[in-house]
Design an enzyme around this catalytic site. Structure first.
Site, PDB file in Angstrom:
ATOM      1  N   LEU A   1      -6.323 -13.785   0.305  1.00 28.79           N
ATOM      2  CA  LEU A   1      -7.076 -14.655  -0.597  1.00 28.79           C
ATOM      3  C   LEU A   1      -6.756 -14.429  -2.077  1.00 28.79           C
ATOM      4  O   LEU A   1      -6.405 -15.388  -2.780  1.00 28.79           O
ATOM      5  CB  LEU A   1      -8.585 -14.468  -0.343  1.00 28.79           C
ATOM      6  CG  LEU A   1      -9.491 -15.322  -1.219  1.00 28.79           C
ATOM      7  CD1 LEU A   1      -9.275 -16.803  -0.959  1.00 28.79           C
ATOM      8  CD2 LEU A   1     -10.963 -14.959  -1.001  1.00 28.79           C
TER       9      LEU A   1
ATOM     10  N   TYR B   1      -3.115  -8.200  16.313  1.00 31.82           N
ATOM     11  CA  TYR B   1      -2.867  -7.231  15.237  1.00 31.82           C
ATOM     12  C   TYR B   1      -3.878  -6.080  15.338  1.00 31.82           C
ATOM     13  O   TYR B   1      -3.497  -4.901  15.391  1.00 31.82           O
ATOM     14  CB  TYR B   1      -2.970  -7.928  13.872  1.00 31.82           C
ATOM     15  CG  TYR B   1      -3.060  -6.969  12.719  1.00 31.82           C
ATOM     16  CD1 TYR B   1      -1.982  -6.150  12.397  1.00 31.82           C
ATOM     17  CD2 TYR B   1      -4.223  -6.866  11.954  1.00 31.82           C
ATOM     18  CE1 TYR B   1      -2.075  -5.241  11.346  1.00 31.82           C
ATOM     19  CE2 TYR B   1      -4.319  -5.975  10.909  1.00 31.82           C
ATOM     20  CZ  TYR B   1      -3.238  -5.162  10.606  1.00 31.82           C
ATOM     21  OH  TYR B   1      -3.344  -4.272   9.574  1.00 31.82           O
TER      22      TYR B   1
ATOM     23  N   ARG C   1     -10.595 -20.561   9.621  1.00 32.33           N
ATOM     24  CA  ARG C   1      -9.348 -20.023  10.159  1.00 32.33           C
ATOM     25  C   ARG C   1      -9.696 -19.301  11.466  1.00 32.33           C
ATOM     26  O   ARG C   1     -10.655 -18.520  11.488  1.00 32.33           O
ATOM     27  CB  ARG C   1      -8.755 -19.052   9.132  1.00 32.33           C
ATOM     28  CG  ARG C   1      -7.318 -18.657   9.372  1.00 32.33           C
ATOM     29  CD  ARG C   1      -6.741 -17.909   8.182  1.00 32.33           C
ATOM     30  NE  ARG C   1      -7.438 -16.650   7.920  1.00 32.33           N
ATOM     31  CZ  ARG C   1      -7.105 -15.802   6.952  1.00 32.33           C
ATOM     32  NH1 ARG C   1      -6.081 -16.076   6.148  1.00 32.33           N
ATOM     33  NH2 ARG C   1      -7.778 -14.686   6.775  1.00 32.33           N
TER      34      ARG C   1
ATOM     35  N   VAL D   1       0.837  -1.202   0.000  1.00 38.86           N
ATOM     36  CA  VAL D   1       0.000   0.000   0.000  1.00 38.86           C
ATOM     37  C   VAL D   1       0.874   1.256   0.000  1.00 38.86           C
ATOM     38  O   VAL D   1       0.585   2.240  -0.695  1.00 38.86           O
ATOM     39  CB  VAL D   1      -0.968  -0.008   1.208  1.00 38.86           C
ATOM     40  CG1 VAL D   1      -1.846   1.233   1.181  1.00 38.86           C
ATOM     41  CG2 VAL D   1      -1.837  -1.255   1.200  1.00 38.86           C
TER      42      VAL D   1
ATOM     43  N   GLY E   1     -10.344 -16.894  14.372  1.00 39.68           N
ATOM     44  CA  GLY E   1     -10.462 -15.436  14.472  1.00 39.68           C
ATOM     45  C   GLY E   1     -11.094 -14.765  13.269  1.00 39.68           C
ATOM     46  O   GLY E   1     -11.213 -13.542  13.243  1.00 39.68           O
ATOM     47  N   ASP E   2     -11.491 -15.533  12.249  1.00 36.62           N
ATOM     48  CA  ASP E   2     -12.107 -14.930  11.057  1.00 36.62           C
ATOM     49  C   ASP E   2     -13.582 -14.619  11.293  1.00 36.62           C
ATOM     50  O   ASP E   2     -14.380 -15.529  11.508  1.00 36.62           O
ATOM     51  CB  ASP E   2     -12.035 -15.907   9.869  1.00 36.62           C
ATOM     52  CG  ASP E   2     -10.776 -15.762   9.055  1.00 36.62           C
ATOM     53  OD1 ASP E   2     -10.002 -14.823   9.314  1.00 36.62           O
ATOM     54  OD2 ASP E   2     -10.570 -16.595   8.144  1.00 36.62           O
TER      55      ASP E   2
HETATM   56  N1  UFG Z   1      -9.293 -17.331   2.801  1.00 40.13           N
HETATM   57  C1  UFG Z   1      -9.497 -18.613   2.331  1.00 40.13           C
HETATM   58  N2  UFG Z   1      -8.415 -19.288   1.856  1.00 40.13           N
HETATM   59  C2  UFG Z   1      -7.164 -18.755   1.832  1.00 40.13           C
HETATM   60  C3  UFG Z   1      -6.971 -17.430   2.321  1.00 40.13           C
HETATM   61  C4  UFG Z   1      -8.073 -16.742   2.798  1.00 40.13           C
HETATM   62  O1  UFG Z   1     -10.605 -19.135   2.350  1.00 40.13           O
HETATM   63  O2  UFG Z   1      -6.225 -19.460   1.410  1.00 40.13           O
HETATM   64  C5  UFG Z   1     -10.462 -16.582   3.305  1.00 40.13           C
HETATM   65  C6  UFG Z   1     -10.284 -16.084   4.726  1.00 40.13           C
HETATM   66  O3  UFG Z   1     -10.616 -17.095   5.641  1.00 40.13           O
HETATM   67  C7  UFG Z   1     -11.224 -14.881   4.743  1.00 40.13           C
HETATM   68  C8  UFG Z   1     -11.155 -14.351   3.297  1.00 40.13           C
HETATM   69  O4  UFG Z   1     -10.625 -15.414   2.526  1.00 40.13           O
HETATM   70  O5  UFG Z   1     -12.515 -15.297   5.011  1.00 40.13           O
HETATM   71  C9  UFG Z   1     -10.245 -13.157   3.152  1.00 40.13           C
HETATM   72  O6  UFG Z   1      -8.995 -13.484   3.774  1.00 40.13           O
HETATM   73  P1  UFG Z   1      -7.705 -12.539   3.682  1.00 40.13           P
HETATM   74  O7  UFG Z   1      -6.623 -13.232   4.442  1.00 40.13           O
HETATM   75  O8  UFG Z   1      -7.456 -12.180   2.275  1.00 40.13           O
HETATM   76  O9  UFG Z   1      -8.151 -11.235   4.425  1.00 40.13           O
HETATM   77  P2  UFG Z   1      -8.731 -11.044   5.905  1.00 40.13           P
HETATM   78  O10 UFG Z   1     -10.162 -10.673   5.730  1.00 40.13           O
HETATM   79  O11 UFG Z   1      -8.451 -12.152   6.811  1.00 40.13           O
HETATM   80  O12 UFG Z   1      -7.782  -9.900   6.422  1.00 40.13           O
HETATM   81  C10 UFG Z   1      -7.784  -8.589   5.944  1.00 40.13           C
HETATM   82  C11 UFG Z   1      -6.432  -7.972   6.137  1.00 40.13           C
HETATM   83  C12 UFG Z   1      -6.039  -8.015   7.586  1.00 40.13           C
HETATM   84  C13 UFG Z   1      -7.089  -7.339   8.384  1.00 40.13           C
HETATM   85  C14 UFG Z   1      -8.445  -7.905   8.074  1.00 40.13           C
HETATM   86  C15 UFG Z   1      -9.530  -7.146   8.748  1.00 40.13           C
HETATM   87  O13 UFG Z   1      -5.501  -8.695   5.396  1.00 40.13           O
HETATM   88  O14 UFG Z   1      -4.824  -7.357   7.751  1.00 40.13           O
HETATM   89  O15 UFG Z   1      -8.687  -7.863   6.683  1.00 40.13           O
HETATM   90  O16 UFG Z   1      -9.376  -5.832   8.389  1.00 40.13           O
HETATM   91  F1  UFG Z   1      -6.837  -7.529   9.704  1.00 40.13           F
END
Ligand code: UFG
Length: 322
Positions: free
Chosen positions: A187, A140, A278, A14, A280-281
């Site tokens: 993702l 985080y 995962r 970013v 905490g999601d």
């Molecule tokens: N996911 C999968 N498979 C993967 C990777 C991710 O199913 O291999 C899912 C995750 O479980 C989630 C979604 O895809 O439901 C998005 O996951 P990301 O890791 O891309 O993003 P997050 O929503 O977990 O995290 C993002 C930022 C973090 C921040 C969060 C909340 O990357 O830094 O949003 O703001 F903390």
């Protein structure tokens, strides 16, 4: 008005896009980055680059006289923040406090800070407004929230003009600046790694969420739109105030919808397999960004998920050919 600015983390995803856009808008930029996760060749041409710690190196520079700091440098892996919390309290919070003290010492007027949707935790309302309770579910998010609190009190006490931008799910690329994390957890880049053949399949973390197709829903925002919000924020920052804005498109896409869009963009079948949730999601994270639209005049131009994924894919393909 052209400003003289420091961008910490300007060699990262970013930060590099924001630096490129700040330069294009006529601002003068010094990038400070310790290259722990960033890349020296991602620092945009036209920016001066200082390799070093976001607090120490910035403190030395501030004596030269700057209009403001955009603070991107941070640790941002949710999983790691739970197994090694000290890295986040020291690396994020302690660094930010030292940076705030240095800015105060040198009378630096403006701060734009990279906050996150993770400060809200499991939302009680959707889309999430800035007035929602902040109950982070991981270290985080807690570390970013602690910094937001510190900024509020520094702004009140010392007249700092501060803006925190709470990012939802940043994706896409801007020209030669895009996502290239050594440890990739996001993702869209992971799905695109399946399309390039660097990964066999994508795991879907949880298919039993209370959503339309059972997979988790997120609000994906184009990194170029996110960067535009930073340019507006640095101009609108007001002395003695700390304003907080959510940045998202207000529309959620499920993991399955993202994978389907990636199939469409890449023409690759992209095998997907079910995997456990995962830790905490949250099920759904969607932003209410009315405040940024109304107060900053921010208007995202690439809200379409297809466009966001296409830009990420072009960036990925270009880097593979290079
Ligand atoms: N996911 C999968 N498979 C993967 C990777 C991710 O199913 O291999 C899912 C995750 O479980 C989630 C979604 O895809 O439901 C998005 O996951 P990301 O890791 O891309 O993003 P997050 O929503 O977990 O995290 C993002 C930022 C973090 C921040 C969060 C909340 O990357 O830094 O949003 O703001 F903390």
């Amino acid at each position: 008005m052209a400003l003289k600015l420091i961008v910490t983390g300007g060699a990262g995803y970013v930060g590099s896009v924001c630096t490129a856009k700040l330069l294009k808008a006529g601002h003068e930029v010094v990038v400070v980055d310790d290259l722990s996760t960033g890349h020296a060749d991602a620092v945009p041409e036209g920016a001066r680059f200082v390799e070093g710690d976001a607090a120490d190196a910035t403190a030395s520079l501030l004596a030269e006289g700057f209009d403001g700091v955009l603070h991107f440098a941070a640790k941002s892996l949710v999983g790691e923040s739970m197994s090694d919390p000290g890295k986040y309290w020291r690396g994020n919070v302690f660094t930010a406090i030292r940076l705030l003290d240095a800015m105060r010492e040198h009378g630096t007027a403006r701060l734009v800070f990279s906050s996150t949707a993770a400060t809200y935790g499991e939302p009680e309302v959707s889309p999430i407004p800035e007035t929602a309770p902040t109950q982070p579910t991981n270290t985080y998010g807690a570390s970013k929230l602690a910094i937001d609190h510190a900024i509020t009190s520094y702004a009140r006490a010392h007249g700092l003009a501060a803006v925190s931008l709470r990012y939802f799910n940043v994706a896409g690329a801007y020209g030669r600046y895009g996502e290239r994390h050594t440890t990739e957890t996001h993702l869209i880049p992971l799905v695109l790694q399946v399309a390039t053949g660097d990964r066999d399949q994508i795991q879907i973390f949880g298919e039993d969420y209370p959503t339309s197709d059972g997979t988790a829903v997120r609000d994906y925002i184009h990194v170029a739109d996110l960067a535009d919000a930073h340019l507006l924020a640095v101009q609108h920052a007001t002395a003695g105030e700390h304003r907080i804005y959510n940045l998202g498109n207000g529309t959620g896409f499920s993991v399955r919808q993202v994978i389907e869009t990636c199939r469409d963009v890449t023409g690759h079948e992209i095998p997907a397999v079910a995997a456990p949730r995962r830790a905490g999601d949250p099920a759904v994270l969607v932003a209410a960004s009315d405040r940024a639209r109304e107060e900053l005049g921010w208007k995202p131009e690439h809200a379409d998920l297809h466009d966001i994924v296409s830009d990420a894919w072009h960036f990925t393909e270009k880097r593979r050919r290079a």
